[in-house]
Design an enzyme around this catalytic site. Structure first.
Site, PDB file in Angstrom:
ATOM      1  CE  LYS A 118     -29.629  38.422 -32.015  1.00 39.43           C
ATOM      2  NZ  LYS A 118     -30.631  37.423 -32.417  1.00 39.43           N
ATOM      3  CE  LYS A 200     -30.509  38.987 -18.482  1.00 33.64           C
ATOM      4  NZ  LYS A 200     -31.813  38.989 -19.141  1.00 33.64           N
ATOM      5  CE  LYS A 203     -26.879  30.751 -25.841  1.00 29.47           C
ATOM      6  NZ  LYS A 203     -28.242  31.219 -25.629  1.00 29.47           N
TER       7      LYS A 203
END
Ligand code: TRP
Length: 336
Positions: A118, A200, A203
């Site tokens: 992140k 995978k 979103k």
């Protein structure tokens, strides 16, 4: 739901209120949380305090909390059978995080994979909250003395630091916290993107046709499935060099609760067009009730709020008991 069912194990997990749930979340996580409501005392949190560790818009956060709670309820999380709570509405999470932070080596936080990822992604906005994220997560878990924490593979490192902190607190002060066990559902099918089946379903997939959302309408689901990537071999069987077809087989098997082998057998000798149509049918049949429930719940803010309020109050009662102990042990004064 009432707390304090003494002989039952305490289950806790939380999710960030970000966006829509997809089929991978539904099959890999949420369905499992629903099942655990029987026979366990469950606390399921919407972690809005974690959501502010990266840049965000306050009005969107509020909207996302409603949507997140409504989606979980639509998937079958019954507020009468579990405590669906809002993290910021339970006093103690941040207080416990502060105390745990004071026994947490900073180097351990700097080494966390998710922090490094992140930090790279938000290089211009690395705040202390992002570094501190795992400590708050440890507090989420330890404040309820949870026995079991259902999480995905990617959260294992966070569970390890939680156990480290619990142990360190117990050694430094006196035995207080249960060491929580991660609960990672055995195998189960990993649901992959329909467009790039080597990764995978997600979103954040740049190609949104690869992701089936639980709130997608039947025609959208159907279109996405019919355009799923396959291969030129033309046979419905699983194989490492047929990731697209294997994924569709797994999706069908998981949703219809049958074995992948039986799917292969049924479609032996039949073409991809036929097979995809059948997959779409199963997906639509299983997800339509979820979408319909969602559409009924989402306009009813009072219903969502009262579910979260009730869950948060129950969570608060359990959290307060832990915090009273913790404050005493660390030497904070208590005025009568
Ligand atoms: N970090 C978790 C995630 O991104 C969310 C989370 C926050 C969590 N607190 C938690 C998960 C406590 C389990 C237990 O998925």
């Amino acid at each position: 739901m009432s707390e304090n069912r003494d002989n039952q194990k305490v289950v806790l997990t939380c999710a960030q209120p970000t966006g829509k749930l997809h089929l991978g979340n539904y099959l890999g996580a949420v369905q499992n949380w629903v099942k655990m409501c029987d026979g366990h005392e469950c606390y399921y949190g919407v972690v809005d305090m974690h959501a502010i560790t990266i840049p965000y818009v306050p009005a969107d956060l509020r909207k996302n909390v409603y949507e997140c709670a409504a989606q979980y309820m639509a998937c079958g999380l019954d507020p009468d059978k579990c405590n669906l709570f809002l993290q910021s509405s339970v006093a103690g999470h941040a207080e416990l995080a502060w105390i745990l932070g004071c026994i947490c080596p900073i180097g351990q936080l700097e080494r966390m994979t998710q922090y490094k990822d992140k930090a790279r992604k938000h290089a211009d906005a690395i705040n202390s909250g992002l570094l501190y994220y795992p400590v708050l997560m440890a507090a989420d878990i330890l404040i309820y003395n949870a026995d079991l924490v259902p999480v995905g593979e990617d959260q294992k490192q966070h569970l390890e630091i939680t156990r480290d902190l619990a142990q360190k607190f117990n050694n430094t002060y006196s035995p207080t916290f249960t060491l929580p066990e991660p609960f990672i559902p055995k195998s189960g099918a990993r649901i992959m993107s329909l467009q790039s089946p080597e990764s995978k379903m997600s979103k954040s997939d740049p190609n949104q046709n690869g992701t089936l959302y639980i709130t997608d309408k039947p025609d959208v689901l159907s279109k996405k499935i019919m355009s799923a990537v396959t291969d030129s071999e033309g046979s419905v069987r699983r194989s490492p060099d047929k990731p697209g077809v294997s994924n569709l087989i797994n999706i069908m098997a998981a949703l219809a609760e049958r074995s992948p082998e039986s799917v292969e057998k049924e479609f032996d000798g039949r073409g991809y067009g036929d097979f995809k149509k059948a997959v779409a049918e199963v997906v639509i049949e299983k997800l339509s009730p979820v979408r319909e429930r969602y559409e009924a719940i989402i306009p009813d803010k009072t219903l969502i709020e009262s579910a979260l309020k009730r869950g948060s109050e129950a969570a608060q009662r359990r959290a307060s008991r832990t915090m009273a102990k913790v404050y005493r042990k660390v030497g904070f004064m208590k005025f009568e």
